[in-house]
Design a protein around this motif. Structure first.
Motif, PDB file in Angstrom:
ATOM      1  N   LEU A  86       0.838  -1.207   0.000  1.00 54.88           N
ATOM      2  CA  LEU A  86       0.000   0.000   0.000  1.00 54.88           C
ATOM      3  C   LEU A  86       0.874   1.259   0.000  1.00 54.88           C
ATOM      4  N   ALA A  87       1.947   1.255   0.804  1.00 52.10           N
ATOM      5  CA  ALA A  87       2.838   2.427   0.850  1.00 52.10           C
ATOM      6  C   ALA A  87       3.399   2.707  -0.551  1.00 52.10           C
ATOM      7  N   THR A  88       3.783   1.645  -1.258  1.00 45.31           N
ATOM      8  CA  THR A  88       4.339   1.831  -2.603  1.00 45.31           C
ATOM      9  C   THR A  88       3.285   2.396  -3.552  1.00 45.31           C
ATOM     10  N   GLN A  89       2.052   1.880  -3.426  1.00 48.69           N
ATOM     11  CA  GLN A  89       0.992   2.404  -4.291  1.00 48.69           C
ATOM     12  C   GLN A  89       0.721   3.879  -4.033  1.00 48.69           C
ATOM     13  N   ILE A  90       0.709   4.256  -2.748  1.00 51.72           N
ATOM     14  CA  ILE A  90       0.465   5.668  -2.413  1.00 51.72           C
ATOM     15  C   ILE A  90       1.593   6.517  -2.990  1.00 51.72           C
ATOM     16  N   SER A  91       2.819   6.004  -2.837  1.00 46.33           N
ATOM     17  CA  SER A  91       3.972   6.735  -3.356  1.00 46.33           C
ATOM     18  C   SER A  91       3.864   6.907  -4.879  1.00 46.33           C
ATOM     19  N   ASP A  92       3.464   5.838  -5.571  1.00 46.56           N
ATOM     20  CA  ASP A  92       3.293   5.940  -7.030  1.00 46.56           C
ATOM     21  C   ASP A  92       2.250   7.000  -7.375  1.00 46.56           C
ATOM     22  N   ASN A  93       1.175   7.037  -6.580  1.00 50.09           N
ATOM     23  CA  ASN A  93       0.138   8.040  -6.841  1.00 50.09           C
ATOM     24  C   ASN A  93       0.661   9.462  -6.638  1.00 50.09           C
ATOM     25  N   PHE A  94       1.434   9.674  -5.561  1.00 46.92           N
ATOM     26  CA  PHE A  94       2.006  11.014  -5.341  1.00 46.92           C
ATOM     27  C   PHE A  94       2.881  11.412  -6.522  1.00 46.92           C
ATOM     28  N   LYS A  95       3.612  10.426  -7.033  1.00 46.49           N
ATOM     29  CA  LYS A  95       4.495  10.714  -8.163  1.00 46.49           C
ATOM     30  C   LYS A  95       3.677  11.187  -9.380  1.00 46.49           C
ATOM     31  N   GLU A  96       2.597  10.454  -9.642  1.00 42.18           N
ATOM     32  CA  GLU A  96       1.791  10.812 -10.822  1.00 42.18           C
ATOM     33  C   GLU A  96       1.045  12.131 -10.634  1.00 42.18           C
ATOM     34  N   TYR A  97       0.394  12.283  -9.484  1.00 45.87           N
ATOM     35  CA  TYR A  97      -0.404  13.499  -9.285  1.00 45.87           C
ATOM     36  C   TYR A  97       0.501  14.724  -9.150  1.00 45.87           C
ATOM     37  N   GLY A  98       1.699  14.513  -8.606  1.00 46.07           N
ATOM     38  CA  GLY A  98       2.594  15.648  -8.367  1.00 46.07           C
ATOM     39  C   GLY A  98       3.603  15.862  -9.487  1.00 46.07           C
ATOM     40  N   ALA A  99       3.372  15.202 -10.628  1.00 44.19           N
ATOM     41  CA  ALA A  99       4.370  15.245 -11.716  1.00 44.19           C
ATOM     42  C   ALA A  99       4.683  16.668 -12.188  1.00 44.19           C
ATOM     43  N   ASN A 100       3.705  17.576 -12.080  1.00 44.33           N
ATOM     44  CA  ASN A 100       3.941  18.948 -12.569  1.00 44.33           C
ATOM     45  C   ASN A 100       4.278  19.923 -11.447  1.00 44.33           C
ATOM     46  N   LEU A 101       4.567  19.385 -10.279  1.00 38.71           N
ATOM     47  CA  LEU A 101       4.993  20.218  -9.144  1.00 38.71           C
ATOM     48  C   LEU A 101       6.417  19.790  -8.790  1.00 38.71           C
ATOM     49  N   SER A 102       7.032  20.513  -7.856  1.00 40.11           N
ATOM     50  CA  SER A 102       8.464  20.203  -7.659  1.00 40.11           C
ATOM     51  C   SER A 102       8.760  19.570  -6.292  1.00 40.11           C
ATOM     52  N   PHE A 103       7.790  18.829  -5.758  1.00 40.39           N
ATOM     53  CA  PHE A 103       8.031  18.231  -4.443  1.00 40.39           C
ATOM     54  C   PHE A 103       8.748  16.891  -4.551  1.00 40.39           C
ATOM     55  N   ALA A 104       9.604  16.630  -3.567  1.00 41.85           N
ATOM     56  CA  ALA A 104      10.295  15.341  -3.535  1.00 41.85           C
ATOM     57  C   ALA A 104       9.592  14.453  -2.509  1.00 41.85           C
ATOM     58  N   HIS A 105       9.396  13.196  -2.877  1.00 42.14           N
ATOM     59  CA  HIS A 105       8.786  12.283  -1.913  1.00 42.14           C
ATOM     60  C   HIS A 105       9.591  10.994  -1.886  1.00 42.14           C
ATOM     61  N   THR A 106       9.432  10.241  -0.794  1.00 40.22           N
ATOM     62  CA  THR A 106      10.070   8.929  -0.763  1.00 40.22           C
ATOM     63  C   THR A 106       9.205   7.958   0.020  1.00 40.22           C
ATOM     64  N   VAL A 107       9.445   6.687  -0.235  1.00 37.49           N
ATOM     65  CA  VAL A 107       8.669   5.661   0.464  1.00 37.49           C
ATOM     66  C   VAL A 107       9.624   4.847   1.343  1.00 37.49           C
ATOM     67  N   ILE A 108       9.151   4.567   2.552  1.00 36.95           N
ATOM     68  CA  ILE A 108       9.995   3.885   3.534  1.00 36.95           C
ATOM     69  C   ILE A 108       9.272   2.644   4.037  1.00 36.95           C
ATOM     70  N   PHE A 109       9.900   1.486   3.891  1.00 31.87           N
ATOM     71  CA  PHE A 109       9.308   0.264   4.462  1.00 31.87           C
ATOM     72  C   PHE A 109      10.400  -0.735   4.769  1.00 31.87           C
ATOM     73  N   GLY A 110      10.076  -1.693   5.601  1.00 27.23           N
ATOM     74  CA  GLY A 110      11.060  -2.669   6.052  1.00 27.23           C
ATOM     75  C   GLY A 110      11.239  -3.811   5.066  1.00 27.23           C
ATOM     76  N   GLY A 111      12.140  -4.726   5.415  1.00 27.69           N
ATOM     77  CA  GLY A 111      12.331  -5.923   4.592  1.00 27.69           C
ATOM     78  C   GLY A 111      13.314  -5.719   3.456  1.00 27.69           C
ATOM     79  N   VAL A 112      13.804  -4.500   3.303  1.00 26.07           N
ATOM     80  CA  VAL A 112      14.817  -4.221   2.271  1.00 26.07           C
ATOM     81  C   VAL A 112      15.927  -3.408   2.936  1.00 26.07           C
ATOM     82  N   SER A 113      17.047  -3.277   2.249  1.00 26.19           N
ATOM     83  CA  SER A 113      18.143  -2.471   2.798  1.00 26.19           C
ATOM     84  C   SER A 113      17.664  -1.031   2.999  1.00 26.19           C
ATOM     85  N   GLN A 114      18.171  -0.398   4.044  1.00 30.74           N
ATOM     86  CA  GLN A 114      17.720   0.969   4.302  1.00 30.74           C
ATOM     87  C   GLN A 114      18.517   2.007   3.500  1.00 30.74           C
ATOM     88  N   LEU A 115      19.522   1.538   2.774  1.00 30.32           N
ATOM     89  CA  LEU A 115      20.461   2.453   2.125  1.00 30.32           C
ATOM     90  C   LEU A 115      19.792   3.502   1.227  1.00 30.32           C
TER      91      LEU A 115
END
Ligand code: AMP
Length: 341
Positions: A86-115
């Motif tokens: 769900l976090a990834t889907q929300i992040s994808d949506n922010f990317k699409e809806y915010g494509a013409n704005l200049s905000f940076a977003h990121t998604v954070i979840f466990g189970g993968v490297s934090q790097l």
């Protein structure tokens, strides 16, 4: 009603146009004006109702309106979601809806490297979408500062509590300013959800979108059979090649594994989707399922909840879920965005 009538700004309207959205869904029609006015919101709505855009669009608009080009980037919007999917889907949506704005977003979840997550945070982001565990972990390591957060969203609050995130949420909120706008979504109005809403929200507006009502486009069929006949019946049903994309739900991980094994031995294009898989395996399975390389996905409630894949033709409840709300969630994987299923 149109998105223009909701007084959304042009960069958002252009992005929506590109997505092909013509009419705001009921939750969008109701929530967006309140959020733009700075109100706290409690929304009783399931996935599939368009609730992500209902909070993402006005948050992007408010961020744009209050933008200070001279200040450093800092986290101004925090969205908590129960699962990585769900976090990834929300992040994808922010990317699409915010494509013409200049905000940076990121998604954070466990189970993968934090790097990568830490690198993104170090570069500076305006919007963070996170599952609670990893977020807390990164907060404890000093990589996340929440003292500039103005917009806080708790998505699928009921599922968060079911998954035992209550304490994590409370801890995270100690670091979020009291003066903020809070938006909370839940598929149910269980007493513990009302208590949480009372704790988190201030003079909020409540929006209730048809709880416990499946989408109109879903045809539901029930078969009364003994346990040992279920699999045979399922094989008969799956012979219908019109069912191109199928999700089979079972309540236990063990049953999911058993079914996946049995389907594999029969050469079905199928995979089990369980919490035992690592992140890259899960992503590969989801990619194959979305691209129609995989016909059948077998999973439990927790993992399959919130999956947003277009054109799922059949949902099978291999066993009846104990909670009616889970049934609504399961079958809501099909007939999304006004389609049939
Ligand atoms: P959600 O409830 O946020 O998971 O959204 C469910 C699905 O509906 C997603 O595939 C969205 O991309 C899509 N969607 C959201 N809003 C609209 C809209 N106004 N018109 C058409 N599709 C939409």
């Amino acid at each position: 009603m149109t998105f223009t009538e909701l007084k959304l700004i042009n960069p958002l309207l252009t992005a929506l146009d590109k997505k092909g959205y013509k009419i705001p869904s009921p939750i969008q029609q109701q929530a967006i004006p309140h959020i733009l006015l700075g109100k706290d919101i409690f929304g009783c709505a399931q996935t599939g109702t368009g609730k992500t855009a209902a909070f993402a669009l006005p948050i992007l608009q408010l961020l744009e309106a209050n933008k200070n080009p001279n200040s450093r980037r800092s986290i101004k919007a925090l969205i908590l979601a129960p699962t990585r999917e769900l976090a990834t889907q929300i992040s994808d949506n922010f990317k699409e809806y915010g494509a013409n704005l200049s905000f940076a977003h990121t998604v954070i979840f466990g189970g993968v490297s934090q790097l990568h997550q830490v690198n993104a945070l170090k570069k500076g982001v305006d919007i963070v979408i996170a599952t609670p565990g990893r977020l807390l972990d990164l907060m404890n390591q000093g990589f996340v500062k929440l003292n500039d957060v103005q917009y806080f969203v708790l998505d699928e609050a009921d599922r968060m509590l079911d998954m035992g995130f209550s304490d994590d949420i409370k801890t995270i909120l100690k670091y979020v300013p009291e003066k903020r706008q809070t938006i909370m979504f839940s598929a149910t109005m269980a007493p513990k959800i009302r208590i949480l809403a009372a704790q988190l929200l201030k003079e909020h507006e409540s929006i209730n979108i048809a709880i416990s009502k499946p989408a109109a486009g879903i045809v539901q069929q029930a078969y009364v059979v003994y346990d040992n006949q279920k699999e045979k019946l399922l094989h008969e049903i799956l012979k219908n090649e019109d069912y191109k994309s199928i999700i089979i739900f079972s309540s236990t991980k063990e049953k999911v594994k058993e079914l996946a094994q049995s389907f594999k031995s029969l050469n079905y294009s199928s995979k089990g989707f369980s919490s035992d898989l690592d992140q890259s395996e899960r992503e590969e399975i989801m990619r194959d399922f979305k691209n129609r390389r995989l016909r059948i996905l077998i999973g439990t409630d927790i993992l399959s909840r919130g999956i947003d894949v277009d054109g799922i033709s059949l949902v099978v409840n291999f066993d009846a879920p104990p909670d009616p709300e889970d049934y609504i969630h399961r079958i809501g994987r099909t007939a999304r965005a006004e389609k049939a299923g």
